[in-house]
Design an enzyme around this catalytic site. Structure first.
Site, PDB file in Angstrom:
ATOM      1  N   LYS A  89       0.854  -1.601  -0.387  1.00 15.47           N
ATOM      2  CA  LYS A  89      -0.335  -0.333  -0.146  1.00 15.47           C
ATOM      3  C   LYS A  89       0.984   1.643  -0.034  1.00 15.47           C
ATOM      4  O   LYS A  89       0.329   2.236  -0.669  1.00 15.47           O
ATOM      5  CB  LYS A  89      -0.883  -0.090   1.525  1.00 15.47           C
ATOM      6  CG  LYS A  89      -1.909  -0.931   1.385  1.00 15.47           C
ATOM      7  CD  LYS A  89      -2.949  -0.831   2.831  1.00 15.47           C
ATOM      8  CE  LYS A  89      -2.062  -0.940   3.856  1.00 15.47           C
ATOM      9  NZ  LYS A  89      -1.215  -2.494   3.950  1.00 15.47           N
ATOM     10  N   ARG A 105      -8.815   1.878   9.566  1.00 12.42           N
ATOM     11  CA  ARG A 105      -8.825   0.013   8.995  1.00 12.42           C
ATOM     12  C   ARG A 105     -10.046  -0.330  10.703  1.00 12.42           C
ATOM     13  O   ARG A 105      -9.533  -1.789  11.199  1.00 12.42           O
ATOM     14  CB  ARG A 105      -7.017   0.405  10.111  1.00 12.42           C
ATOM     15  CG  ARG A 105      -6.061  -0.709   9.884  1.00 12.42           C
ATOM     16  CD  ARG A 105      -5.270   0.208  10.022  1.00 12.42           C
ATOM     17  NE  ARG A 105      -4.156  -0.748  10.395  1.00 12.42           N
ATOM     18  CZ  ARG A 105      -3.573  -0.331   9.322  1.00 12.42           C
ATOM     19  NH1 ARG A 105      -2.733   0.496   8.962  1.00 12.42           N
ATOM     20  NH2 ARG A 105      -1.733  -1.749   9.704  1.00 12.42           N
ATOM     21  N   ARG A 159      11.629  -6.101   4.295  1.00 14.67           N
ATOM     22  CA  ARG A 159      11.374  -4.703   4.404  1.00 14.67           C
ATOM     23  C   ARG A 159      12.778  -3.679   4.995  1.00 14.67           C
ATOM     24  O   ARG A 159      13.145  -4.046   6.220  1.00 14.67           O
ATOM     25  CB  ARG A 159      10.624  -3.592   4.335  1.00 14.67           C
ATOM     26  CG  ARG A 159      10.015  -2.923   4.749  1.00 14.67           C
ATOM     27  CD  ARG A 159       9.022  -2.043   4.974  1.00 14.67           C
ATOM     28  NE  ARG A 159       8.065  -1.964   5.980  1.00 14.67           N
ATOM     29  CZ  ARG A 159       6.725  -2.112   6.647  1.00 14.67           C
ATOM     30  NH1 ARG A 159       6.403  -2.223   5.229  1.00 14.67           N
ATOM     31  NH2 ARG A 159       6.186  -2.758   7.205  1.00 14.67           N
ATOM     32  N   ARG A 185      11.846  -1.920  10.905  1.00 14.78           N
ATOM     33  CA  ARG A 185      11.338  -1.254  11.923  1.00 14.78           C
ATOM     34  C   ARG A 185      10.940  -2.684  13.117  1.00 14.78           C
ATOM     35  O   ARG A 185      10.853  -4.277  12.280  1.00 14.78           O
ATOM     36  CB  ARG A 185       9.769  -1.128  10.901  1.00 14.78           C
ATOM     37  CG  ARG A 185       9.256  -0.076  10.257  1.00 14.78           C
ATOM     38  CD  ARG A 185       8.160   0.358   9.734  1.00 14.78           C
ATOM     39  NE  ARG A 185       6.985  -0.326  10.071  1.00 14.78           N
ATOM     40  CZ  ARG A 185       5.790  -0.154   9.209  1.00 14.78           C
ATOM     41  NH1 ARG A 185       5.882   0.332   8.288  1.00 14.78           N
ATOM     42  NH2 ARG A 185       4.715  -0.804   9.767  1.00 14.78           N
ATOM     43  N   ARG A 216       0.586  -9.577  13.062  1.00 15.24           N
ATOM     44  CA  ARG A 216      -0.714  -7.932  12.705  1.00 15.24           C
ATOM     45  C   ARG A 216      -1.789  -8.978  11.399  1.00 15.24           C
ATOM     46  O   ARG A 216      -2.990  -7.915  11.476  1.00 15.24           O
ATOM     47  CB  ARG A 216       0.755  -7.305  11.743  1.00 15.24           C
ATOM     48  CG  ARG A 216       1.233  -6.628  12.790  1.00 15.24           C
ATOM     49  CD  ARG A 216       2.460  -6.109  12.463  1.00 15.24           C
ATOM     50  NE  ARG A 216       2.690  -5.046  11.009  1.00 15.24           N
ATOM     51  CZ  ARG A 216       3.342  -4.825  10.007  1.00 15.24           C
ATOM     52  NH1 ARG A 216       4.483  -5.389  10.502  1.00 15.24           N
ATOM     53  NH2 ARG A 216       3.249  -3.897   9.323  1.00 15.24           N
TER      54      ARG A 216
END
Ligand code: AP5
Length: 213
Positions: free
Chosen positions: A13, A85, A124, A157, A168
């Site tokens: 996203k 969300r 990532r 992260r 998550r």
């Protein structure tokens, strides 16, 4: 135009929202980025949000809504990345926009399998200075672990560790996935095959946006 990017963590996203804002001038509003900034600056909101984010849980609706609604109203063309969300957030967004004779125009659903999410998020790397996002395999920086844009050392992260990623994903299914039906009923949903590469996926989004311009 008000666009919503909906989908599990790691579906791409943020990557696509950046491309869209660069080419078409959309304001990219990422509640995740805003919350991380608040945590970094140790603001009252950041101090409250940190424990939820570290665990992979959602930050309570009232905090997120208060943070984001004013900003949405200031812009003409926005892409909302990671907001709403929950049904509560979606209803609240609808109410606020209605008062200004606006509504969400399109909702892009980023469809993807859990195992691809885990691979994408565990690889990532992000720049703590300018926010650029990389992937060790799919979108590596030119120089190992260094940001192409500002030369800062990249970091991983806190919530990109495998056990937090799985949490998550569970939270997405439990609290966010019901937004798919919500927006389907409003006839706003466009499903994307997010297994595609970054450029191909962007092509699909761009076409849908241009069709509406
Ligand atoms: P947030 O920052 O919004 O995290 P997220 O939704 O979990 O989304 P991600 O940023 O992890 O993934 P993405 O889909 O943007 O993927 P990306 O493009 O980076 O939220 C973090 C936390 O904040 C939440 O857990 C919650 O606590 C809190 N929060 C935020 N908003 C909230 C709200 N509204 N309410 C309550 N709490 C909230 O891509 C991932 C990786 O894959 C990158 O390395 C990228 O280079 C690579 N990649 C991207 N696209 C492709 C592709 N097509 N092919 C191959 N690799 C790709």
């Amino acid at each position: 135009m008000i666009l919503v990017f909906l989908g599990p963590p790691g579906a791409g996203k943020g990557t696509q929202a950046k491309l869209l804002s660069q080419e078409f001038g959309f304001r990219h509003i990422s509640t995740g980025d805003m919350l991380r900034e608040a945590v970094k600056n140790k603001t009252p909101l950041g101090l409250k949000a940190k424990e939820y984010m570290d665990r992979g849980d959602l930050v309570p609706d009232e905090l997120v809504i208060a943070m984001v609604e004013e900003i949405i109203l200031q812009e003409k063309d926005v892409v909302l990345d990671g907001f709403p969300r929950t049904i509560g957030q979606a209803l609240s967004l609808k109410d606020v926009l209605k008062k200004h004779a606006k509504d969400v125009d399109k909702v892009f659903l980023f469809d993807i399998d859990d195992e691809i999410v885990v691979e994408r998020l565990s690889g990532r790397r992000v720049c703590p200075n300018c926010g650029s996002v990389y992937h060790v395999k799919f979108s590596p920086p030119k120089k190992d672990e260094i940001c192409d844009v500002c030369g800062t050392k990249l970091i991983q992260r806190e919530d990109d560790k495998e056990e937090v990623i799985r949490r998550r994903l569970e939270v997405y299914r439990r609290q966010t996935a019901e937004l798919v039906d919500f927006y389907k009923k409003e006839n706003k949903l466009i499903s994307l095959d997010s297994r595609k590469g970054i450029e191909d996926l962007y092509g699909d989004i761009k076409k849908a946006v241009e069709d509406d311009c």
